[in-house]
Design a protein around this motif. Structure first.
Motif, PDB file in Angstrom:
ATOM      1  N   LEU A  28       0.835  -1.200   0.000  1.00 50.86           N
ATOM      2  CA  LEU A  28       0.000   0.000   0.000  1.00 50.86           C
ATOM      3  C   LEU A  28       0.869   1.250   0.000  1.00 50.86           C
ATOM      4  N   ASP A  29       1.920   1.237   0.797  1.00 51.30           N
ATOM      5  CA  ASP A  29       2.837   2.387   0.833  1.00 51.30           C
ATOM      6  C   ASP A  29       3.506   2.596  -0.518  1.00 51.30           C
ATOM      7  N   VAL A  30       3.981   1.519  -1.122  1.00 45.79           N
ATOM      8  CA  VAL A  30       4.689   1.616  -2.405  1.00 45.79           C
ATOM      9  C   VAL A  30       3.743   2.097  -3.499  1.00 45.79           C
ATOM     10  N   PHE A  31       2.548   1.520  -3.568  1.00 46.77           N
ATOM     11  CA  PHE A  31       1.590   1.929  -4.596  1.00 46.77           C
ATOM     12  C   PHE A  31       1.130   3.363  -4.373  1.00 46.77           C
ATOM     13  N   ALA A  32       0.993   3.766  -3.098  1.00 43.83           N
ATOM     14  CA  ALA A  32       0.583   5.134  -2.795  1.00 43.83           C
ATOM     15  C   ALA A  32       1.669   6.130  -3.180  1.00 43.83           C
ATOM     16  N   GLU A  33       2.924   5.724  -3.041  1.00 41.96           N
ATOM     17  CA  GLU A  33       4.034   6.613  -3.364  1.00 41.96           C
ATOM     18  C   GLU A  33       4.306   6.677  -4.865  1.00 41.96           C
ATOM     19  N   SER A  34       4.252   5.522  -5.536  1.00 42.75           N
ATOM     20  CA  SER A  34       4.689   5.446  -6.934  1.00 42.75           C
ATOM     21  C   SER A  34       3.577   5.155  -7.930  1.00 42.75           C
ATOM     22  N   TYR A  36       0.310   2.347  -9.031  1.00 44.38           N
ATOM     23  CA  TYR A  36       0.292   0.900  -9.240  1.00 44.38           C
ATOM     24  C   TYR A  36       1.215   0.479 -10.373  1.00 44.38           C
ATOM     25  N   ARG A  37       1.208   1.213 -11.469  1.00 40.54           N
ATOM     26  CA  ARG A  37       2.006   0.804 -12.624  1.00 40.54           C
ATOM     27  C   ARG A  37       3.501   0.931 -12.356  1.00 40.54           C
ATOM     28  N   SER A  38       3.908   1.971 -11.642  1.00 39.38           N
ATOM     29  CA  SER A  38       5.335   2.192 -11.392  1.00 39.38           C
ATOM     30  C   SER A  38       5.839   1.475 -10.143  1.00 39.38           C
ATOM     31  N   GLY A  39       4.944   1.211  -9.201  1.00 40.13           N
ATOM     32  CA  GLY A  39       5.358   0.511  -7.988  1.00 40.13           C
ATOM     33  C   GLY A  39       5.652  -0.954  -8.309  1.00 40.13           C
ATOM     34  N   SER A  40       6.867  -1.400  -8.053  1.00 43.64           N
ATOM     35  CA  SER A  40       7.265  -2.747  -8.455  1.00 43.64           C
ATOM     36  C   SER A  40       7.192  -3.745  -7.314  1.00 43.64           C
ATOM     37  N   LEU A  41       7.047  -5.013  -7.687  1.00 46.97           N
ATOM     38  CA  LEU A  41       7.076  -6.088  -6.690  1.00 46.97           C
ATOM     39  C   LEU A  41       8.432  -6.134  -5.999  1.00 46.97           C
ATOM     40  N   ARG A  42       9.486  -5.833  -6.745  1.00 44.58           N
ATOM     41  CA  ARG A  42      10.826  -5.848  -6.160  1.00 44.58           C
ATOM     42  C   ARG A  42      10.926  -4.818  -5.039  1.00 44.58           C
ATOM     43  N   LYS A  62       1.258  -9.469  -9.452  1.00 43.74           N
ATOM     44  CA  LYS A  62       1.083  -8.079  -9.014  1.00 43.74           C
ATOM     45  C   LYS A  62      -0.395  -7.731  -8.913  1.00 43.74           C
ATOM     46  N   SER A  63      -1.200  -8.237  -9.839  1.00 43.12           N
ATOM     47  CA  SER A  63      -2.634  -7.951  -9.795  1.00 43.12           C
ATOM     48  C   SER A  63      -3.282  -8.589  -8.571  1.00 43.12           C
ATOM     49  N   ALA A  64      -2.822  -9.786  -8.192  1.00 39.51           N
ATOM     50  CA  ALA A  64      -3.345 -10.440  -6.988  1.00 39.51           C
ATOM     51  C   ALA A  64      -2.965  -9.642  -5.743  1.00 39.51           C
ATOM     52  N   LEU A  65      -1.762  -9.098  -5.741  1.00 40.55           N
ATOM     53  CA  LEU A  65      -1.319  -8.268  -4.622  1.00 40.55           C
ATOM     54  C   LEU A  65      -2.167  -7.001  -4.539  1.00 40.55           C
ATOM     55  N   LEU A  66      -2.434  -6.378  -5.677  1.00 45.62           N
ATOM     56  CA  LEU A  66      -3.249  -5.172  -5.690  1.00 45.62           C
ATOM     57  C   LEU A  66      -4.644  -5.460  -5.140  1.00 45.62           C
ATOM     58  N   PRO A 106      -2.905  11.456   1.872  1.00 47.51           N
ATOM     59  CA  PRO A 106      -3.009  11.919   0.475  1.00 47.51           C
ATOM     60  C   PRO A 106      -2.511  10.900  -0.543  1.00 47.51           C
ATOM     61  N   GLY A 107      -1.475  10.150  -0.198  1.00 45.84           N
ATOM     62  CA  GLY A 107      -0.959   9.165  -1.146  1.00 45.84           C
ATOM     63  C   GLY A 107      -1.976   8.082  -1.447  1.00 45.84           C
ATOM     64  N   VAL A 108      -2.688   7.648  -0.429  1.00 49.70           N
ATOM     65  CA  VAL A 108      -3.714   6.617  -0.616  1.00 49.70           C
ATOM     66  C   VAL A 108      -4.887   7.169  -1.418  1.00 49.70           C
ATOM     67  N   VAL A 109      -5.284   8.402  -1.122  1.00 51.34           N
ATOM     68  CA  VAL A 109      -6.374   9.033  -1.870  1.00 51.34           C
ATOM     69  C   VAL A 109      -6.004   9.136  -3.349  1.00 51.34           C
ATOM     70  N   GLU A 110      -4.793   9.551  -3.632  1.00 50.35           N
ATOM     71  CA  GLU A 110      -4.350   9.666  -5.021  1.00 50.35           C
ATOM     72  C   GLU A 110      -4.339   8.312  -5.708  1.00 50.35           C
ATOM     73  N   LEU A 111      -3.876   7.283  -4.990  1.00 53.26           N
ATOM     74  CA  LEU A 111      -3.858   5.931  -5.555  1.00 53.26           C
ATOM     75  C   LEU A 111      -5.270   5.488  -5.925  1.00 53.26           C
ATOM     76  N   PHE A 112      -6.216   5.680  -5.018  1.00 53.28           N
ATOM     77  CA  PHE A 112      -7.581   5.244  -5.281  1.00 53.28           C
ATOM     78  C   PHE A 112      -8.211   6.026  -6.425  1.00 53.28           C
ATOM     79  N   CYS A 113      -7.979   7.337  -6.485  1.00 51.85           N
ATOM     80  CA  CYS A 113      -8.539   8.140  -7.574  1.00 51.85           C
ATOM     81  C   CYS A 113      -7.985   7.692  -8.922  1.00 51.85           C
ATOM     82  N   THR A 114      -6.674   7.461  -8.968  1.00 55.11           N
ATOM     83  CA  THR A 114      -6.031   7.035 -10.211  1.00 55.11           C
ATOM     84  C   THR A 114      -6.521   5.658 -10.633  1.00 55.11           C
ATOM     85  N   LEU A 115      -6.564   4.731  -9.678  1.00 50.36           N
ATOM     86  CA  LEU A 115      -7.000   3.374  -9.991  1.00 50.36           C
ATOM     87  C   LEU A 115      -8.459   3.346 -10.434  1.00 50.36           C
TER      88      LEU A 115
END
Length: 203
Positions: A28-34, A36-42, A62-66, A106-115
């Motif tokens: 959640l932190d990684v996807f919120a920061e970067s 979903y597309r840019s946040g990597s499993l690594r 990655k989709s299962a993780l999301l 804000p990072g989580v809000v942005e992630l949800f809006c984008t997704l």
């Protein structure tokens, strides 16, 4: 009551669930920061101190993780805010408190809006999640507004059906406006003002 049953899972299962929880929080932190597309499993794996292969042992893609991240976020939200449509006024108050809480993430809000925007495509891995989430939110909001109408608390002429759709549209729209300019938008206050135009007594 058998005390051993009240302690919850133990052993390998408990360890696995604990590890999954740590991974989901990191994801959640990684996807919120970067995003979903840019946040990597690594990157997620590095955050929790494991290999990418080790992460894939818990989440095969990655989709299962999301999907698991979104569900976990919803579970955490439900734990903090009672979304009980039987008590209409309390549900509306919970939406206001949720909007206030969202302003602290804000990072989580942005992630949800984008997704949510990306997931309008049926091919997106979160399409099913968001379609179901919007339908569920609309239903509980409609139930709450109908309860208010039945108890004489909804103002005459207000359509619960229209107001339920308007509530969701306003919540989403406020989030986008807030992301663009956080100094001039108060999501909780604006949402509360809208709800007070629907009900006979101020919330």
């Amino acid at each position: 009551m058998d005390g051993s049953r009240a302690r919850g899972p133990r052993g390998p299962y408990a360890k696995t669930e604990s590890t999954r929880g740590v991974i989901l929080d990191a994801a959640l932190d990684v996807f919120a920061e970067s995003g979903y597309r840019s946040g990597s499993l690594r990157t997620v794996a590095e955050r929790v101190g494991m290999s990418e292969a080790g992460l894939l042992h818990h989440f095969p893609s990655k989709s299962a993780l999301l999907a698991a991240v979104l569900e976990r976020r919803d579970e955490q939200t439900r734990e903090q805010f009672p979304f009980d449509p039987v008590h209409g006024a309390e549900l509306l108050r919970s939406f206001i408190r949720l909007a206030e809480y969202n302003a602290s993430t804000p990072g989580v809000v942005e992630l949800f809006c984008t997704l949510a925007a990306e997931a309008t495509s049926p091919e997106h891995p979160a399409h099913g999640y968001f379609a179901e989430r919007y339908e569920s939110t609309r239903k509980i909001t409609l139930t709450a507004l109908r309860q208010l109408a039945d108890s004489g608390q909804l103002r005459p002429g207000i359509s619960p059906e229209t107001a339920s759709r308007g509530t969701i549209a306003l919540m989403d729209g406020l989030q986008i406006q807030w992301l663009l300019d956080r100094t001039s938008v108060d999501m909780a206050a604006d949402l509360g003002s809208y709800f007070n135009t629907l009900v006979e007594r101020p919330l």
